[in-house]
Design a protein around this motif. Structure first.
Motif, PDB file in Angstrom:
ATOM      1  N   CYS A  28      21.386   7.306  -1.640  1.00  7.45           N
ATOM      2  CA  CYS A  28      20.921   8.435  -0.831  1.00  7.45           C
ATOM      3  C   CYS A  28      20.558   7.966   0.578  1.00  7.45           C
ATOM      4  O   CYS A  28      19.688   7.110   0.750  1.00  7.45           O
ATOM      5  N   SER A  29      21.194   8.534   1.587  1.00  7.98           N
ATOM      6  CA  SER A  29      20.922   8.124   2.967  1.00  7.98           C
ATOM      7  C   SER A  29      19.497   8.465   3.387  1.00  7.98           C
ATOM      8  O   SER A  29      18.880   7.725   4.156  1.00  7.98           O
ATOM      9  N   THR A  30      18.954   9.552   2.897  1.00 10.62           N
ATOM     10  CA  THR A  30      17.582   9.926   3.239  1.00 10.62           C
ATOM     11  C   THR A  30      16.601   8.923   2.632  1.00 10.62           C
ATOM     12  O   THR A  30      15.600   8.561   3.261  1.00 10.62           O
ATOM     13  N   SER A  31      16.908   8.461   1.446  1.00  6.25           N
ATOM     14  CA  SER A  31      16.070   7.458   0.801  1.00  6.25           C
ATOM     15  C   SER A  31      16.151   6.121   1.553  1.00  6.25           C
ATOM     16  O   SER A  31      15.130   5.463   1.782  1.00  6.25           O
ATOM     17  N   ARG A  32      17.338   5.748   1.954  1.00  6.49           N
ATOM     18  CA  ARG A  32      17.497   4.514   2.739  1.00  6.49           C
ATOM     19  C   ARG A  32      16.771   4.636   4.077  1.00  6.49           C
ATOM     20  O   ARG A  32      16.175   3.671   4.567  1.00  6.49           O
ATOM     21  N   HIS A  33      16.781   5.832   4.656  1.00  6.17           N
ATOM     22  CA  HIS A  33      16.052   6.067   5.913  1.00  6.17           C
ATOM     23  C   HIS A  33      14.557   5.792   5.719  1.00  6.17           C
ATOM     24  O   HIS A  33      13.915   5.190   6.591  1.00  6.17           O
ATOM     25  N   ALA A  34      13.992   6.220   4.607  1.00  2.00           N
ATOM     26  CA  ALA A  34      12.571   5.989   4.341  1.00  2.00           C
ATOM     27  C   ALA A  34      12.263   4.496   4.280  1.00  2.00           C
ATOM     28  O   ALA A  34      11.241   4.045   4.820  1.00  2.00           O
ATOM     29  N   LEU A  35      13.144   3.732   3.652  1.00  2.00           N
ATOM     30  CA  LEU A  35      12.951   2.277   3.603  1.00  2.00           C
ATOM     31  C   LEU A  35      12.996   1.676   5.003  1.00  2.00           C
ATOM     32  O   LEU A  35      12.174   0.823   5.353  1.00  2.00           O
ATOM     33  N   PHE A  68       3.913  10.411   7.769  1.00  2.00           N
ATOM     34  CA  PHE A  68       3.201   9.977   6.570  1.00  2.00           C
ATOM     35  C   PHE A  68       2.807   8.509   6.664  1.00  2.00           C
ATOM     36  O   PHE A  68       1.747   8.111   6.194  1.00  2.00           O
ATOM     37  N   LEU A  69       3.665   7.712   7.294  1.00  2.00           N
ATOM     38  CA  LEU A  69       3.385   6.273   7.421  1.00  2.00           C
ATOM     39  C   LEU A  69       2.365   5.967   8.505  1.00  2.00           C
ATOM     40  O   LEU A  69       1.732   4.905   8.485  1.00  2.00           O
ATOM     41  N   ALA A  70       2.185   6.885   9.467  1.00  2.00           N
ATOM     42  CA  ALA A  70       1.277   6.642  10.604  1.00  2.00           C
ATOM     43  C   ALA A  70      -0.181   6.568  10.177  1.00  2.00           C
ATOM     44  O   ALA A  70      -0.602   7.132   9.208  1.00  2.00           O
ATOM     45  N   ALA A 113       7.941   0.188  10.633  1.00  2.00           N
ATOM     46  CA  ALA A 113       6.514   0.387  10.888  1.00  2.00           C
ATOM     47  C   ALA A 113       5.688  -0.801  10.404  1.00  2.00           C
ATOM     48  O   ALA A 113       4.463  -0.800  10.549  1.00  2.00           O
ATOM     49  N   GLY A 114       6.354  -1.801   9.814  1.00  2.00           N
ATOM     50  CA  GLY A 114       5.639  -2.964   9.322  1.00  2.00           C
ATOM     51  C   GLY A 114       4.831  -2.697   8.065  1.00  2.00           C
ATOM     52  O   GLY A 114       3.872  -3.410   7.775  1.00  2.00           O
ATOM     53  N   VAL A 115       5.226  -1.674   7.313  1.00  2.00           N
ATOM     54  CA  VAL A 115       4.507  -1.304   6.093  1.00  2.00           C
ATOM     55  C   VAL A 115       5.183  -1.983   4.906  1.00  2.00           C
ATOM     56  O   VAL A 115       6.390  -1.831   4.699  1.00  2.00           O
ATOM     57  N   ASP A 116       4.400  -2.724   4.150  1.00  2.00           N
ATOM     58  CA  ASP A 116       4.900  -3.370   2.946  1.00  2.00           C
ATOM     59  C   ASP A 116       5.024  -2.313   1.856  1.00  2.00           C
ATOM     60  O   ASP A 116       4.042  -1.652   1.515  1.00  2.00           O
ATOM     61  N   ASP A 146       0.830  -1.216   0.000  1.00  2.00           N
ATOM     62  CA  ASP A 146       0.000   0.000   0.000  1.00  2.00           C
ATOM     63  C   ASP A 146       0.860   1.259   0.000  1.00  2.00           C
ATOM     64  O   ASP A 146       0.345   2.363   0.088  1.00  2.00           O
ATOM     65  N   LEU A 147       2.151   1.081  -0.130  1.00  2.00           N
ATOM     66  CA  LEU A 147       3.091   2.192  -0.156  1.00  2.00           C
ATOM     67  C   LEU A 147       4.074   1.978  -1.300  1.00  2.00           C
ATOM     68  O   LEU A 147       4.555   0.871  -1.519  1.00  2.00           O
ATOM     69  N   THR A 148       4.345   3.054  -2.020  1.00  2.00           N
ATOM     70  CA  THR A 148       5.388   3.026  -3.041  1.00  2.00           C
ATOM     71  C   THR A 148       6.444   4.036  -2.647  1.00  2.00           C
ATOM     72  O   THR A 148       6.113   5.158  -2.247  1.00  2.00           O
ATOM     73  N   ILE A 149       7.701   3.623  -2.728  1.00  2.00           N
ATOM     74  CA  ILE A 149       8.815   4.521  -2.445  1.00  2.00           C
ATOM     75  C   ILE A 149       9.661   4.632  -3.703  1.00  2.00           C
ATOM     76  O   ILE A 149      10.176   3.631  -4.206  1.00  2.00           O
ATOM     77  N   LEU A 150       9.784   5.855  -4.215  1.00  2.00           N
ATOM     78  CA  LEU A 150      10.700   6.132  -5.318  1.00  2.00           C
ATOM     79  C   LEU A 150      12.053   6.355  -4.663  1.00  2.00           C
ATOM     80  O   LEU A 150      12.243   7.319  -3.915  1.00  2.00           O
ATOM     81  N   HIS A 151      12.970   5.455  -4.941  1.00  2.00           N
ATOM     82  CA  HIS A 151      14.173   5.275  -4.133  1.00  2.00           C
ATOM     83  C   HIS A 151      15.454   5.409  -4.955  1.00  2.00           C
ATOM     84  O   HIS A 151      15.498   5.020  -6.117  1.00  2.00           O
TER      85      HIS A 151
END
Length: 117
Positions: free
Chosen positions: A12-19, A115-117, A25-28, A3-8
């Motif tokens: 990028c450390s900020t991008s890795r942080h998002a993953l 955003f994930l909450a 958070a247990g978000v697929d 239910d989440l898409t990450i453009l990664h």
């Protein structure tokens, strides 16, 4: 199905942080390496339509941007931003998170958790 898409971008450390935040958070998440699989103009326009940030914020104004002789004032509309990012995908701000018809740029890093909450 995620239910989440990450453009990664893996460098990028900020991008890795998002993953990491999504995993914690247990978000697929569906992860799209947008430099290897660039978005089309239509996909970019759809993304910009969902973006809670101004379209201009999707463009990185880094050294590469300046080296191309680009003017930030020329890239404020959805159409101009999409055109630029089709030509230069590396100028897309990262990470971008998309969920439930909403999208944000995951900068600063603390935006991701809310955003994930």
């Amino acid at each position: 199905m995620s239910d989440l898409t990450i453009l990664h971008h893996s460098a990028c450390s900020t991008s890795r942080h998002a993953l990491d935040e999504a995993s914690g958070a247990g978000v697929d998440a569906q992860v799209i390496a947008y430099l290897k699989n660039p978005l089309s103009r239509e996909e970019l326009l759809e993304l910009i339509g969902e973006l809670e940030d101004p379209p201009a914020d999707l463009v990185r104004k880094d050294g590469f941007f300046r080296a191309q002789g680009l003017d930030p004032d020329d890239y404020v509309t959805p159409e101009a931003v999409a055109g630029l990012l089709v030509d230069h995908p590396r100028l897309m701000q990262r990470p971008v998170l998309v969920r439930g018809g909403r999208a944000i740029i995951g900068r600063p890093k603390d935006r991701v958790a809310s955003f994930l909450a």
